[in-house]
Design a protein around this motif. Structure first.
Motif, PDB file in Angstrom:
ATOM      1  N   TRP A   1       0.835  -1.207   0.000  1.00 32.55           N
ATOM      2  CA  TRP A   1       0.000   0.000   0.000  1.00 32.55           C
ATOM      3  C   TRP A   1       0.869   1.256   0.000  1.00 32.55           C
ATOM      4  O   TRP A   1       0.594   2.216  -0.712  1.00 32.55           O
ATOM      5  N   MET A   2       1.934   1.215   0.787  1.00 35.28           N
ATOM      6  CA  MET A   2       2.822   2.372   0.887  1.00 35.28           C
ATOM      7  C   MET A   2       3.591   2.631  -0.404  1.00 35.28           C
ATOM      8  O   MET A   2       4.030   3.751  -0.664  1.00 35.28           O
ATOM      9  N   ALA A   3       3.793   1.593  -1.203  1.00 34.83           N
ATOM     10  CA  ALA A   3       4.563   1.735  -2.443  1.00 34.83           C
ATOM     11  C   ALA A   3       3.725   2.244  -3.609  1.00 34.83           C
ATOM     12  O   ALA A   3       4.262   2.519  -4.690  1.00 34.83           O
ATOM     13  N   LYS A   4       2.429   2.408  -3.401  1.00 33.05           N
ATOM     14  CA  LYS A   4       1.539   2.830  -4.481  1.00 33.05           C
ATOM     15  C   LYS A   4       1.853   4.264  -4.908  1.00 33.05           C
ATOM     16  O   LYS A   4       1.839   5.183  -4.107  1.00 33.05           O
ATOM     17  N   PRO A   5       2.134   4.505  -6.209  1.00 29.90           N
ATOM     18  CA  PRO A   5       2.434   5.875  -6.656  1.00 29.90           C
ATOM     19  C   PRO A   5       1.169   6.727  -6.721  1.00 29.90           C
ATOM     20  O   PRO A   5       0.097   6.247  -7.080  1.00 29.90           O
ATOM     21  N   VAL A   6       1.325   8.019  -6.361  1.00 29.37           N
ATOM     22  CA  VAL A   6       0.171   8.918  -6.391  1.00 29.37           C
ATOM     23  C   VAL A   6       0.430  10.172  -7.225  1.00 29.37           C
ATOM     24  O   VAL A   6      -0.491  10.917  -7.524  1.00 29.37           O
ATOM     25  N   GLY A   7       1.685  10.432  -7.587  1.00 34.12           N
ATOM     26  CA  GLY A   7       1.992  11.627  -8.373  1.00 34.12           C
ATOM     27  C   GLY A   7       3.490  11.828  -8.466  1.00 34.12           C
ATOM     28  O   GLY A   7       4.277  10.896  -8.241  1.00 34.12           O
ATOM     29  N   MET A   8       3.890  13.048  -8.797  1.00 32.81           N
ATOM     30  CA  MET A   8       5.302  13.385  -8.980  1.00 32.81           C
ATOM     31  C   MET A   8       5.617  14.681  -8.239  1.00 32.81           C
ATOM     32  O   MET A   8       4.742  15.529  -8.035  1.00 32.81           O
ATOM     33  N   THR A   9       6.874  14.832  -7.854  1.00 34.33           N
ATOM     34  CA  THR A   9       7.339  16.109  -7.332  1.00 34.33           C
ATOM     35  C   THR A   9       8.492  16.607  -8.191  1.00 34.33           C
ATOM     36  O   THR A   9       9.404  15.856  -8.539  1.00 34.33           O
ATOM     37  N   ALA A  10       8.442  17.889  -8.522  1.00 40.70           N
ATOM     38  CA  ALA A  10       9.469  18.476  -9.376  1.00 40.70           C
ATOM     39  C   ALA A  10      10.741  18.794  -8.601  1.00 40.70           C
ATOM     40  O   ALA A  10      11.792  19.001  -9.210  1.00 40.70           O
ATOM     41  N   GLY A  29      10.897  13.334  -8.240  1.00 38.62           N
ATOM     42  CA  GLY A  29      10.432  12.153  -8.975  1.00 38.62           C
ATOM     43  C   GLY A  29       9.107  11.670  -8.442  1.00 38.62           C
ATOM     44  O   GLY A  29       8.291  12.457  -7.953  1.00 38.62           O
ATOM     45  N   PRO A  30       8.846  10.359  -8.512  1.00 38.28           N
ATOM     46  CA  PRO A  30       7.551   9.819  -8.089  1.00 38.28           C
ATOM     47  C   PRO A  30       7.281  10.052  -6.606  1.00 38.28           C
ATOM     48  O   PRO A  30       8.187   9.992  -5.779  1.00 38.28           O
ATOM     49  N   LEU A  31       6.024  10.308  -6.285  1.00 37.99           N
ATOM     50  CA  LEU A  31       5.555  10.386  -4.901  1.00 37.99           C
ATOM     51  C   LEU A  31       4.656   9.196  -4.635  1.00 37.99           C
ATOM     52  O   LEU A  31       3.720   8.926  -5.405  1.00 37.99           O
ATOM     53  N   THR A  32       4.924   8.478  -3.556  1.00 33.48           N
ATOM     54  CA  THR A  32       4.131   7.308  -3.197  1.00 33.48           C
ATOM     55  C   THR A  32       3.316   7.588  -1.942  1.00 33.48           C
ATOM     56  O   THR A  32       3.488   8.607  -1.259  1.00 33.48           O
ATOM     57  N   MET A  33       2.450   6.632  -1.608  1.00 33.19           N
ATOM     58  CA  MET A  33       1.720   6.720  -0.347  1.00 33.19           C
ATOM     59  C   MET A  33       2.676   6.814   0.827  1.00 33.19           C
ATOM     60  O   MET A  33       2.425   7.533   1.807  1.00 33.19           O
ATOM     61  N   LYS A  34       3.779   6.088   0.750  1.00 35.88           N
ATOM     62  CA  LYS A  34       4.791   6.141   1.812  1.00 35.88           C
ATOM     63  C   LYS A  34       5.305   7.561   1.996  1.00 35.88           C
ATOM     64  O   LYS A  34       5.480   8.030   3.130  1.00 35.88           O
ATOM     65  N   ASP A  35       5.527   8.247   0.888  1.00 32.27           N
ATOM     66  CA  ASP A  35       6.028   9.619   0.969  1.00 32.27           C
ATOM     67  C   ASP A  35       5.007  10.550   1.614  1.00 32.27           C
ATOM     68  O   ASP A  35       5.349  11.372   2.468  1.00 32.27           O
ATOM     69  N   ILE A  36       3.747  10.419   1.186  1.00 31.72           N
ATOM     70  CA  ILE A  36       2.700  11.281   1.752  1.00 31.72           C
ATOM     71  C   ILE A  36       2.549  11.015   3.246  1.00 31.72           C
ATOM     72  O   ILE A  36       2.407  11.944   4.049  1.00 31.72           O
ATOM     73  N   ALA A  37       2.613   9.736   3.623  1.00 29.30           N
ATOM     74  CA  ALA A  37       2.488   9.392   5.039  1.00 29.30           C
ATOM     75  C   ALA A  37       3.672   9.903   5.848  1.00 29.30           C
ATOM     76  O   ALA A  37       3.519  10.255   7.022  1.00 29.30           O
ATOM     77  N   SER A  38       4.858   9.948   5.246  1.00 30.45           N
ATOM     78  CA  SER A  38       6.019  10.462   5.978  1.00 30.45           C
ATOM     79  C   SER A  38       5.918  11.974   6.173  1.00 30.45           C
ATOM     80  O   SER A  38       6.398  12.514   7.168  1.00 30.45           O
ATOM     81  N   ILE A  39       5.281  12.656   5.234  1.00 38.22           N
ATOM     82  CA  ILE A  39       5.096  14.109   5.353  1.00 38.22           C
ATOM     83  C   ILE A  39       4.039  14.432   6.397  1.00 38.22           C
ATOM     84  O   ILE A  39       4.212  15.351   7.208  1.00 38.22           O
ATOM     85  N   ALA A  62      -6.132  15.243   2.213  1.00 36.23           N
ATOM     86  CA  ALA A  62      -6.107  16.469   1.409  1.00 36.23           C
ATOM     87  C   ALA A  62      -4.819  16.549   0.597  1.00 36.23           C
ATOM     88  O   ALA A  62      -4.837  16.917  -0.583  1.00 36.23           O
ATOM     89  N   VAL A  63      -3.695  16.198   1.222  1.00 38.39           N
ATOM     90  CA  VAL A  63      -2.418  16.207   0.504  1.00 38.39           C
ATOM     91  C   VAL A  63      -2.443  15.169  -0.607  1.00 38.39           C
ATOM     92  O   VAL A  63      -2.016  15.434  -1.749  1.00 38.39           O
ATOM     93  N   LEU A  64      -2.963  13.999  -0.312  1.00 35.70           N
ATOM     94  CA  LEU A  64      -3.034  12.924  -1.300  1.00 35.70           C
ATOM     95  C   LEU A  64      -3.879  13.329  -2.505  1.00 35.70           C
ATOM     96  O   LEU A  64      -3.476  13.152  -3.667  1.00 35.70           O
ATOM     97  N   ARG A  65      -5.047  13.924  -2.243  1.00 33.84           N
ATOM     98  CA  ARG A  65      -5.928  14.342  -3.336  1.00 33.84           C
ATOM     99  C   ARG A  65      -5.308  15.483  -4.142  1.00 33.84           C
ATOM    100  O   ARG A  65      -5.452  15.536  -5.361  1.00 33.84           O
TER     101      ARG A  65
END
Length: 659
Positions: free
Chosen positions: A377-386, A450-460, A593-596
């Motif tokens: 679940w944490m590895a699921k990609p949700v977007g990108m960061t520049a 690069g890619p942003l995953t669920m893991k990244d959003i959860a860490s933020i 909200a961040v995820l969406r």
């Protein structure tokens, strides 16, 4: 959100204790009566009983860091379980308790709380693990309520041990869970004779749950003052039991009691009838130096108001042990002497974490399905960061993680306020750097472009907060920022010796940055507030040049500020917050909200324009910050930072010139 302590601090302190002889290991030994018969013969049987405690597990079952996808030797019930089995094997009689904050706190907890992920037939994974380990009783922590009452009730149904909590009840006055319980347990005395004892267990949780989770609890539950509830129910329980154990999910404070106290363990220990008190919530270790010098506290012997007490860290960092010698007289069983101890699962040596125990593989197997599912679940990609997103420099300037959260909160909230009275006022957004070195393991966000995953959003955004909006004046916004600015030490302008910038007791989750404004922070001025939100320097002001849209903010300006339910409800005691200030409680989480926002934009570029800056002192002044080696490459690209030396805990000390 109790004040967290850097994991390296806990490990360093407990490691030193771990290498001492047992007689010196944070031990309390109180000879409360003389003349005990050590063999248990004659008219006065002597019985030895070991009580074990975990607290603030926060869903850390495996020794695993879901944010970094790697083993973490600092955490995990699986490691504590090995210590528990060893501790039980050393004695004839033992019991095991948990002191709350069990089901929330890491991505595994968030995954299980997702709709459809809790299988009632299988039960909640942490309670499967605790059942396997054979807990005797537990109480509720404040974070138990973060996912709502239906999820909590469904979860604890799977526990094969009782939950107790005396100070939380339904609005009709009926208890939410039993206020206390009496456990019949058969133990063997020193002569080999069996005795059945009645062990009374009562629990308490901070009444601040009604603030921190008001949206989920108002109209459903109410919470009493801990000490008032203790005085009401302990006498009743005392009359029914031979030994009375308190599970107090509350920290230790020696400040005068004011009522409704969050950290009330010392006050409860003084209530007549208490034999042993287990504490928690504060994410610290007791016995230990954190509580040295407090009146009524023996931080070496491990006593509160003379009663044996334990606080076993957090995330499974320690096992608490209280050894009692019980003696029976004509009046019944009483505590004759005791010994308190905390056993760490790891220690820090030469900047490295050294595990002191290994996994209990049976515990790992019990939760393996959800553990693997969480990793996927944490590895699921949700977007990108520049741009890279990190929190290494959150206390020295613009922080991309805070910028992203604030941008997402504004994006989410504007449509909800459209057409309401609140829409006519300027909208601001407040966010803090949760993972910026203060949430254990020296944790920081470190996400490459690069890619942003669920893991990244959860860490933020690590907490299960929900979106709330408050209405406040310009004067209140200024005071809000003054409260936030206590994260910094007071430095002397022009001092030749570099000075530490960050306060040792800073709470990362209380360093709010309010987007939509610009302002200066003058760290040569003393802080206006203390950690409890009380004004301690009435004439001091660290916040200068506060502006909105380029113009100075006036005291009578009106703003609406999007934040989280914890802050909006009064968590942290920030001016401009509280139930009367709330104009919107949204149904969705801040992390959602961040995820969406990321999914909608597909590619994000958190703004780097500074919201705040340090005020220039009257003379150049060098301040220092200590950062992990993982920040070295990023720090080298910043001309404002200069590497000075090494620092305790394997960190690197950097200098920043304020001029």
């Amino acid at each position: 959100m109790p004040r967290p302590v850097p994991r390296r601090t806990l490990i360093a302190g407990s490691a030193a204790a771990a290498m001492m002889p047992v007689s010196a290991l944070a031990v309390g030994h109180s000879e409360q009566a003389a003349g005990s018969d050590p063999g248990g013969h004659g008219a006065s049987p002597v019985l030895k009983l070991r009580l074990l405690e975990t607290s603030d597990l926060h869903m850390y079952i495996d020794a695993y860091d879901y944010y970094r996808s790697r083993v973490d030797d600092n955490v995990g019930l699986a490691r504590v379980a090995t210590l528990t089995r060893a501790a039980r094997a050393e004695v004839a009689n033992a019991m095991l308790f948990d002191n709350g904050d069990i089901i929330q706190g890491n991505p595994l907890g968030d995954y299980v709380a997702q709709p459809g992920h809790l299988d009632p037939a299988q039960g909640h994974p942490i309670f499967r693990a605790m059942n396997h380990l054979g807990y005797d009783a537990a109480t509720l922590g404040n974070h138990e309520f973060n996912y709502g009452l239906p999820f909590l009730e469904a979860s604890i149904k799977g526990a094969r041990f009782p939950f107790v909590c005396a100070n939380v009840e339904h609005v009709d006055g009926s208890p939410f869970v039993p206020r206390f319980t009496v456990l019949d347990r058969t133990f063997t005395d020193e002569a080999g004779v069996a005795h059945t004892l009645k062990i009374g267990v009562i629990g308490f949780t901070p009444p601040q749950i009604m603030v921190w989770d008001a949206l989920r609890l108002n109209g459903k539950l109410r919470a009493q003052d801990i000490v008032d509830a203790a005085r009401r129910y302990i006498p009743e329980l005392r009359a029914r039991c031979d030994l009375l154990v308190v599970l107090c999910h509350s920290g230790i404070s020696a400040e005068p009691r004011v009522g409704g106290d969050e950290n009330a363990a010392l006050y409860v220990a003084g209530v007549p009838g208490v034999d042993v008190i287990f504490t928690g919530h504060a994410h610290r270790v007791f016995p230990g130096p954190d509580y040295s010098g407090l009146k009524g506290v023996d931080a070496v012997a491990g006593t509160l108001a003379g009663k044996p007490a334990i606080m076993p860290g957090f995330w499974g960092s320690h096992l608490g042990v209280v050894d009692l010698v019980l003696k029976r007289s004509a009046d019944g069983w009483r505590v004759d002497s005791f010994h308190t101890e905390v056993r760490p699962i790891s220690q820090r040596r030469d900047g490295k974490v050294i595990p002191l125990t290994q996994d209990d593989t049976a515990i790992c197997e019990v939760v393996e399905p959800e553990h693997k599912a969480t990793i996927a679940w944490m590895a699921k990609p949700v977007g990108m960061t520049a741009v890279p997103i990190d929190t290494y420099f959150a206390f020295v300037g613009p922080d991309p993680s805070i910028s992203l959260v604030n941008e997402a909160q504004l994006w989410y909230t504007r449509p909800l306020l459209a057409g309401t009275e609140a829409a006519k006022f300027p909208l601001l957004s407040a966010a803090a750097p949760f993972s910026a070195g203060g949430m254990g393991s020296g944790a920081f966000v470190d996400i490459p472009a690069g890619p942003l995953t669920m893991k990244d959003i959860a860490s933020i955004y690590v907490f299960a907060n929900t979106i709330s909006v408050v209405r406040c004046t310009g004067a209140e916004v200024r005071e809000w920022l003054e409260r936030s600015a206590i994260a910094f030490n007071t430095v002397t302008a022009g001092e030749k010796t570099p000075q530490a910038l960050l306060a040792a007791d800073r709470q990362t989750y209380n360093f709010d940055v309010i987007a939509g404004l610009t302002y200066e922070i003058d760290v040569t001025r003393p802080p206006r507030y203390d950690q409890s939100g009380e004004v301690i320097n009435a004439t001091s002001h660290r916040i200068n040049d506060l502006r909105y849209a380029g113009r100075p903010v006036r005291a009578d300006d009106v703003f609406v500020v999007v934040t989280n339910n914890y802050r909006a409800g009064g968590g942290g005691s920030f001016p401009g917050t509280g139930q009367k200030k709330i104009v919107l409680n949204a149904p969705d989480g801040n992390r959602d909200a961040v995820l969406r926002f990321v999914a909608d934009r597909k590619r994000v570029d958190p703004p780097s324009a500074p919201v705040w800056r340090f005020a220039k002192p009257v003379a150049p002044t060098i301040v220092t910050v200590d950062l992990p080696t993982s920040a070295e490459a990023l720090a080298s690209s910043r001309p404002d930072l200069r590497r000075l030396s090494g620092a305790p805990g394997g960190l690197i000390r950097y200098g920043l010139t304020l001029a």
